[in-house]
Enzyme design. Structure first.
Site, short mmCIF file in Angstrom:
data_model
loop_
_atom_site.label_atom_id
_atom_site.label_comp_id
_atom_site.label_asym_id
_atom_site.label_seq_id
_atom_site.Cartn_x
_atom_site.Cartn_y
_atom_site.Cartn_z
N SER A 1 0.64 -3.54 -4.11
CA SER A 1 -0.56 -3.70 -2.30
C SER A 1 0.65 -3.93 -1.94
O SER A 1 2.04 -3.98 -1.28
CB SER A 1 -1.28 -4.12 -3.04
OG SER A 1 -2.68 -4.81 -1.85
N ASP B 1 -8.22 5.24 -4.21
CA ASP B 1 -7.54 4.39 -3.82
C ASP B 1 -7.62 4.27 -2.25
O ASP B 1 -6.87 5.74 -1.87
CB ASP B 1 -6.03 3.41 -4.01
CG ASP B 1 -5.70 2.25 -3.41
OD1 ASP B 1 -5.57 2.31 -2.25
OD2 ASP B 1 -4.42 2.14 -3.18
N HIS C 1 -8.62 0.62 -5.29
CA HIS C 1 -7.77 0.13 -5.56
C HIS C 1 -6.78 -0.97 -6.36
O HIS C 1 -5.76 -1.45 -6.73
CB HIS C 1 -7.11 -0.65 -3.74
CG HIS C 1 -5.97 -1.48 -3.17
ND1 HIS C 1 -4.77 -0.74 -2.99
CD2 HIS C 1 -5.94 -2.96 -3.56
CE1 HIS C 1 -4.18 -1.39 -3.27
NE2 HIS C 1 -4.49 -2.65 -2.99
N ASP C 2 -8.33 -1.64 -7.21
CA ASP C 2 -7.82 -2.41 -8.19
C ASP C 2 -7.20 -1.70 -9.25
O ASP C 2 -7.03 -2.46 -10.30
CB ASP C 2 -8.82 -2.85 -8.52
CG ASP C 2 -9.82 -4.43 -8.08
OD1 ASP C 2 -8.99 -4.94 -7.13
OD2 ASP C 2 -11.12 -4.65 -8.07
#
Lengths: 390, 390
Positions: A157, A322, A355-356
């Protein structure tokens, strides 16, 4: 809390605070005459200093990437799934360095720490920092540790943006670069979500223009709202469906605005916990650093040109669900690297977590990172052996 | 403001307030002894009352769907692109009815209007209403107007849920049903975004437990934040990119938290405007109605069973880049209708605008709606002719 420390953990670790007194001029034009960086390291540096790996943290991360600070810790560091003996970033082979970035709120110079000129917390007077500034401060850290070249720099990220910037700005100091679930710049939608978070914080009546510490309060509702918005973007629609669906807390509808659906309770809890551990001014800084990052803007808006001097070998990883930094965003980086004739391995991992996912132990992801880091380790060892022999 | 009223406009229109005094028991168990509905109508009802079309509004909509209230109006009603002489919902053929839903803030009974028992604004004491309650109140309106069967009921988003509920609850009173950019229930992610909006409103220090009117204030920051979050979900990533990209307002970065990117200014403006025209308590009500709607829950969580008694002919429309109610959500409705052996036309429109597309004049969408409504008009006329002859 761990009853016993797992065998593949780096174990009990202690952060250290490293003071720097060589003035650092920031992108905004202001200069930090002195600053501290809060750092953790895991594993041992080899004789030739060829096995150092830098971990760059994301929006709400810090220096505590792996292991435990005490036996009372409820959880290990934020990337414990990937860092430790036998894990992808194998501390049997690597000397791993992770720092709290400047402007953070976990021990490095930032809004909650004292401004050396006044002795009072910086608060909103701490300068707006950029990804470029972080890389510059990380270069000072590398110099301090005697690391001329990182075996690898790894980040997800916002961390991935720092990795990218290292390869552009200091091509000779990075042998391998892993850019995970990242993007070469934010989209309008990304900026829009950050703006909502900032407005939530700044419109909290406890914000006091950022001088809430002086007032003995915190804008907990604002920072909580910011976290809620962030959290929704970290999870995929699919992951939320699997985790919460439309499950109610009770058997019946209560016809009010209490938390009735499980997903509401979850978000409220996340908001509350986050407001206890994260500083609102730091959150503003971190989101602005994200907004501003756009390395191509310095190269005629041409990412290929921006990456033309990079020397690192790249690993780029994205996750199918994501939507904060979609695979297409990673592919922009991959395409630019290909066009610039760089060595790049790209992996799009089929994962429902959104995304995690980049923080999780997903077999395909973990094994790919492990295999790639094994090559990095092998090369580091060869360099070390050559250095020791010569 | 229109210099002259366009030829295909319904022209200058006036809303009317219709009082109802037959008590209405709501889903929550409470009863409204009296209530008002604010209504606009366009076009003429034919002799047999067979040409009436009900328009159901979405989250922030109201009864003013088409035309102008005065020559000073900056804009026409919210769905003026689709309602008017020669437009898809052709007022040369149809008698079009649109109302502000109960709990709204534009003239129907709701938080900003006076509670007849106290003479003071309802505020937070107005009961939480559901899609089902709205349909019940719309039935009373139909009865009042003498409309036994709607030629069509048409709605987008939350409006589409009302259309769906009519076909389930009153199968004999709907000949055609157009469900646009909607879903048979919210996902966890949808609820999560609503929860952020509600928390933003309720945590505003000017909210005062919903009794802000009594205090002579409004929670404008909270309602503004709610709108910002909503707005992001109405636009596609693609639309935001095309509209704003990463364009800055100035030539340089200012290294602060002012609105620097165009998208920030836009959202702040939207927030400000919305806080002037929409009531915070109404916003809470509208989002809760969205959360709660789940017709299948009354039928063993089986949407096919829920739709088994429906008699309407359906038109379902979705938009490719709508991520608030994605095409997959519309297809759940279509699949259930097919499984229940109902007549359904489904159109997935390729449009970059996201959820907001349903309010726009997109050629493929407009022409499909027009063609479908032409059949509805034709049938209405046949019924009328048969009725007049008999």
């Amino acid at each position: 809390m761990p009853e016993i420390i797992p065998e593949d953990s780096v174990g009990l670790v202690s952060p250290q605070t490293i003071p720097f007194s060589d003035p650092l001029t920031l992108s905004c034009g202001r200069t930090l005459d002195k600053y501290d960086l809060r750092v953790e390291t895991y594993g041992q540096l080899n004789e030739s200093f060829s096995n150092a790996v830098l971990i760059c943290h994301a929006l709400s991360g810090d220096h505590h990437a792996a292991g435990y600070h005490s036996m009372d810790d409820r959880k290990p560091g934020w990337w414990d799934s990937s860092i430790g003996p036998g894990k992808p970033i194998d501390t049997n082979h690597f000397f791993v360095v992770c720092l709290n970035n400047l402007g953070g709120c976990h021990g490095s110079s930032g809004p909650v720490e004292a401004n050396p000129e006044t002795g009072k917390p910086w608060g909103p007077d701490f300068p707006v920092v950029t990804v470029d500034d972080w890389v510059e401060s990380q270069v000072r850290l590398a110099d301090h540790l005697g690391i001329q070249q990182w075996a690898a720099i790894v980040g997800g990220s916002l961390g991935g943006m720092q990795v990218l910037e290292w390869t552009i700005r200091y091509p000779d100091r990075v042998r391998h670069a892993a850019v995970i679930a990242s993007a070469p710049k934010l989209s309008a939608q990304n900026i829009a979500f950050n703006e909502v978070a900032r407005q939530a914080i700044m419109s909290d009546s406890e914000f006091h223009g950022g001088r809430y510490q002086e007032k003995g309060t915190i804008p907990s509702k604002g920072i909580g709202l910011a976290r809620m918005v962030g959290h929704i973007t970290y999870l995929s629609d699919e992951a939320m469906k699997a985790k919460f669906g439309r499950e109610l807390k009770k058997e019946y509808l209560s016809f009010d605005y209490d938390a009735e659906f499980q997903v509401e309770s979850y978000l409220r809890y996340q908001a509350q916990e986050f407001s206890k551990r994260f500083d609102a001014n730091s959150y503003l800084l971190m989101t602005r650093a994200l907004d501003y990052y756009d390395p191509a803007s310095r190269y005629n808006h041409n990412l290929v040109e921006a990456l033309s001097e990079a020397k690192a070998r790249f690993l780029v990883i994205s996750f199918t669900t994501d939507w904060r930094f979609s695979p297409e965003r990673s592919e922009e980086i991959v395409d630019a690297l290909h066009a610039a004739r760089k060595e790049v391995t790209y992996l799009k991992v089929d994962a429902p977590q959104g995304h995690d996912a980049f923080l999780m132990d997903i077999p395909r992801y973990t094994s790919a990172l492990k295999a790639w880091m094994k090559h990095v380790a092998h090369e580091s060892q060869q360099i070390n052996e050559a250095g020791v022999q010569s």
